[in-house]
Design a protein around this motif. Sequence first.
Motif, PDB file in Angstrom:
ATOM      1  N   ALA A 150      43.386   7.615  26.507  1.00 40.36           N
ATOM      2  CA  ALA A 150      43.247   7.827  28.186  1.00 40.36           C
ATOM      3  C   ALA A 150      42.239   9.060  28.110  1.00 40.36           C
ATOM      4  N   ARG A 151      42.188   9.930  27.357  1.00 36.81           N
ATOM      5  CA  ARG A 151      41.202  11.020  27.391  1.00 36.81           C
ATOM      6  C   ARG A 151      39.862  10.350  27.225  1.00 36.81           C
ATOM      7  N   MET A 152      39.704   9.264  26.421  1.00 40.43           N
ATOM      8  CA  MET A 152      38.194   8.787  26.363  1.00 40.43           C
ATOM      9  C   MET A 152      38.089   7.749  27.319  1.00 40.43           C
ATOM     10  N   MET A 153      38.902   7.467  28.331  1.00 41.47           N
ATOM     11  CA  MET A 153      38.275   6.764  29.564  1.00 41.47           C
ATOM     12  C   MET A 153      37.944   7.639  30.787  1.00 41.47           C
ATOM     13  N   ILE A 154      38.123   9.012  30.451  1.00 39.31           N
ATOM     14  CA  ILE A 154      37.701   9.728  31.605  1.00 39.31           C
ATOM     15  C   ILE A 154      36.050   9.900  31.907  1.00 39.31           C
ATOM     16  N   ALA A 155      35.323  10.004  30.872  1.00 38.56           N
ATOM     17  CA  ALA A 155      33.729  10.019  30.966  1.00 38.56           C
ATOM     18  C   ALA A 155      33.296   8.693  31.746  1.00 38.56           C
ATOM     19  N   LEU A 170      31.229   5.494  36.287  1.00 39.84           N
ATOM     20  CA  LEU A 170      31.590   4.432  37.304  1.00 39.84           C
ATOM     21  C   LEU A 170      31.881   4.839  38.614  1.00 39.84           C
ATOM     22  N   GLY A 171      32.053   5.881  38.761  1.00 39.74           N
ATOM     23  CA  GLY A 171      32.593   6.450  40.157  1.00 39.74           C
ATOM     24  C   GLY A 171      34.018   5.792  40.200  1.00 39.74           C
ATOM     25  N   ILE A 172      34.755   5.905  39.349  1.00 37.95           N
ATOM     26  CA  ILE A 172      36.322   5.478  39.380  1.00 37.95           C
ATOM     27  C   ILE A 172      37.237   6.401  39.232  1.00 37.95           C
ATOM     28  N   GLU A 173      38.049   6.577  39.973  1.00 36.13           N
ATOM     29  CA  GLU A 173      38.963   7.681  39.930  1.00 36.13           C
ATOM     30  C   GLU A 173      40.267   7.495  39.074  1.00 36.13           C
ATOM     31  N   ILE A 174      40.194   8.150  37.869  1.00 37.45           N
ATOM     32  CA  ILE A 174      41.259   7.877  37.134  1.00 37.45           C
ATOM     33  C   ILE A 174      42.528   8.738  37.097  1.00 37.45           C
ATOM     34  N   ARG A 175      43.775   8.526  36.868  1.00 35.71           N
ATOM     35  CA  ARG A 175      44.716   9.214  37.152  1.00 35.71           C
ATOM     36  C   ARG A 175      45.779   8.931  35.900  1.00 35.71           C
ATOM     37  N   VAL A 176      46.500  10.053  35.246  1.00 30.42           N
ATOM     38  CA  VAL A 176      47.121   9.587  34.031  1.00 30.42           C
ATOM     39  C   VAL A 176      48.512  10.089  34.172  1.00 30.42           C
ATOM     40  N   LEU A 177      49.608   9.320  33.719  1.00 32.22           N
ATOM     41  CA  LEU A 177      50.944   9.949  33.669  1.00 32.22           C
ATOM     42  C   LEU A 177      51.095  10.252  32.239  1.00 32.22           C
ATOM     43  N   ALA A 178      51.084  11.394  32.035  1.00 35.62           N
ATOM     44  CA  ALA A 178      51.248  12.037  30.592  1.00 35.62           C
ATOM     45  C   ALA A 178      52.729  12.243  30.226  1.00 35.62           C
ATOM     46  N   GLU A 179      53.169  12.185  28.998  1.00 34.85           N
ATOM     47  CA  GLU A 179      54.439  12.473  28.682  1.00 34.85           C
ATOM     48  C   GLU A 179      55.019  13.784  28.828  1.00 34.85           C
ATOM     49  N   GLN A 180      54.093  14.668  28.516  1.00 29.89           N
ATOM     50  CA  GLN A 180      54.149  16.209  28.724  1.00 29.89           C
ATOM     51  C   GLN A 180      52.882  17.037  28.972  1.00 29.89           C
ATOM     52  N   GLU A 181      53.097  18.199  29.305  1.00 27.73           N
ATOM     53  CA  GLU A 181      51.851  19.158  29.473  1.00 27.73           C
ATOM     54  C   GLU A 181      51.096  19.479  28.273  1.00 27.73           C
ATOM     55  N   GLY A 182      49.848  19.479  28.643  1.00 20.76           N
ATOM     56  CA  GLY A 182      48.839  19.826  27.467  1.00 20.76           C
ATOM     57  C   GLY A 182      48.469  18.695  26.650  1.00 20.76           C
ATOM     58  N   SER A 194      46.193  15.108  25.374  1.00 23.81           N
ATOM     59  CA  SER A 194      44.826  14.906  25.139  1.00 23.81           C
ATOM     60  C   SER A 194      43.939  14.619  26.410  1.00 23.81           C
ATOM     61  N   ALA A 195      44.697  13.835  27.062  1.00 23.12           N
ATOM     62  CA  ALA A 195      44.013  13.599  28.326  1.00 23.12           C
ATOM     63  C   ALA A 195      44.409  14.320  29.660  1.00 23.12           C
ATOM     64  N   ALA A 196      44.787  15.826  29.529  1.00 23.47           N
ATOM     65  CA  ALA A 196      45.179  16.727  30.409  1.00 23.47           C
ATOM     66  C   ALA A 196      44.199  16.932  31.504  1.00 23.47           C
ATOM     67  N   LEU A 197      42.978  16.617  31.142  1.00 27.59           N
ATOM     68  CA  LEU A 197      41.863  16.908  32.466  1.00 27.59           C
ATOM     69  C   LEU A 197      42.317  15.969  33.424  1.00 27.59           C
ATOM     70  N   ALA A 198      42.984  14.893  33.301  1.00 24.83           N
ATOM     71  CA  ALA A 198      43.111  13.673  34.403  1.00 24.83           C
ATOM     72  C   ALA A 198      44.609  13.569  34.544  1.00 24.83           C
ATOM     73  N   ALA A 199      45.508  14.399  34.036  1.00 31.39           N
ATOM     74  CA  ALA A 199      46.970  14.263  34.183  1.00 31.39           C
ATOM     75  C   ALA A 199      47.348  14.548  35.567  1.00 31.39           C
ATOM     76  N   THR A 200      47.427  13.637  36.438  1.00 34.73           N
ATOM     77  CA  THR A 200      48.124  14.067  37.690  1.00 34.73           C
ATOM     78  C   THR A 200      49.577  14.050  37.859  1.00 34.73           C
ATOM     79  N   ALA A 201      50.033  13.554  36.878  1.00 35.77           N
ATOM     80  CA  ALA A 201      51.589  13.457  36.816  1.00 35.77           C
ATOM     81  C   ALA A 201      52.180  13.608  35.303  1.00 35.77           C
ATOM     82  N   VAL A 202      53.450  14.206  35.149  1.00 34.29           N
ATOM     83  CA  VAL A 202      54.039  14.309  33.823  1.00 34.29           C
ATOM     84  C   VAL A 202      55.305  13.761  34.060  1.00 34.29           C
ATOM     85  N   GLY A 203      55.841  12.937  33.153  1.00 33.82           N
ATOM     86  CA  GLY A 203      57.007  12.189  33.375  1.00 33.82           C
ATOM     87  C   GLY A 203      57.391  11.227  32.351  1.00 33.82           C
ATOM     88  N   ASP A 204      58.550  10.588  32.240  1.00 37.74           N
ATOM     89  CA  ASP A 204      58.803   9.650  31.368  1.00 37.74           C
ATOM     90  C   ASP A 204      58.529   8.222  31.792  1.00 37.74           C
TER      91      ASP A 204
END
Length: 373
Positions: free
Chosen positions: A14-19, A24-36, A38-48
């Motif tokens: 997910a982290r390497m999809m950000i650049a 491409l002008g795409i907005e990327i959002r990430v559901l991360a399992e926990q804070e901090g 790899s893809a924290a830069l785009a983590a708009t939600a944290v959850g299970d």
Amino acid sequence: MTKRVGVIGGGQLARMMIAPAVELGIEIRVLAEQEGMSAALAATAVGDYRDVETVRAFAREVDVVTFDHEHVPQEVLRALVADGVAVHPGPDALRFAQDKLVMRARLAEIGAPQPDWAPVRTRADLRAFLDEHGGRAVVKTPRGGYDGKGVRVVDHEAGADDWLAAFGGEPILVEELVDFRRELAQQIARRPSGEAVPYPVVETVQQDGVCAEVFAPAPHASDRVVEVAARIAADIAGGLDVTGLLAVELFETTDERLLVNELAMRPHNSGHWTQDGAVTSQFEQHLRAVLDLPLGSSDPVADAAVMINILGGPQGATIDSRFADAMRDQPAARIHTYGKDPRPGRKVGHVNVVGDDLDDAAYAARAAAAFFA
């Protein structure tokens, strides 16, 4: 209008999809399992990601859902589809990456070449398979294994007792122990409208079950091997209705037969070289594919590309402090890190070197990676 891609899983993929998303002008959002993660830069939600309502809430804010891993439960995936969410790859495809027994049965149906295999529920089942295959075989847990976990070689019927007990009567997978010359990987991107673009087949080198090195294109691959690898991947992508990136891990035998080992339906370690070595990286290609946009060229930009994984060193070691030394020593190396705390054997980054000579590229990539050992 800006397209919004939601990635379930906050790991390095997910982290390497950000650049490329930014480019491409795409907005990327990430559901991360926990804070901090790899893809924290785009983590708009944290959850299970196993919780239906958590994933539903995340999916309402995006145009398409895709994945950093294949572990999202089927009931969650199917709830999204029932809600009208675009999910790529979809649950019908992902189940073949989630369960190796289901995968083996489907590959047999579409005629993909693969090792001999069987479901086993008892010691007697395993003994019978061993007797038919020279006394040694590979056993795998059908679900949950990755990077060498859930895989072992056995030579006696008691060698999988713990897994047989853990699966409570459900079958586990046994496969013949293939006498292979080397391991290859063939990636292909496929979009919902059907367009598919393969990458060059690559050679992969494993260390303790983890991919350690990738050579692209695969050195000394015959025209036949190149053609057959691409055809196998295309047949699987179409036969399983995969959308996005598909990686097919292959055994090449001494007589140049190719046998399917594993599948991954996402960007894959074997494709990290494309970040610096191909016209379109696997990460950009995956975003294009899941959005059903025209796919980019997969052509290499040079004669050779080498990827070396950076595997974490001793606990408490740092990576950032070694950047300058590696960059100074090997200015041609492109160093990619994942924002992870090192621990022995953990993938915490990789090095790419692209050039005209495979041996020179391999030397430079290994030398740069050695600074992080």
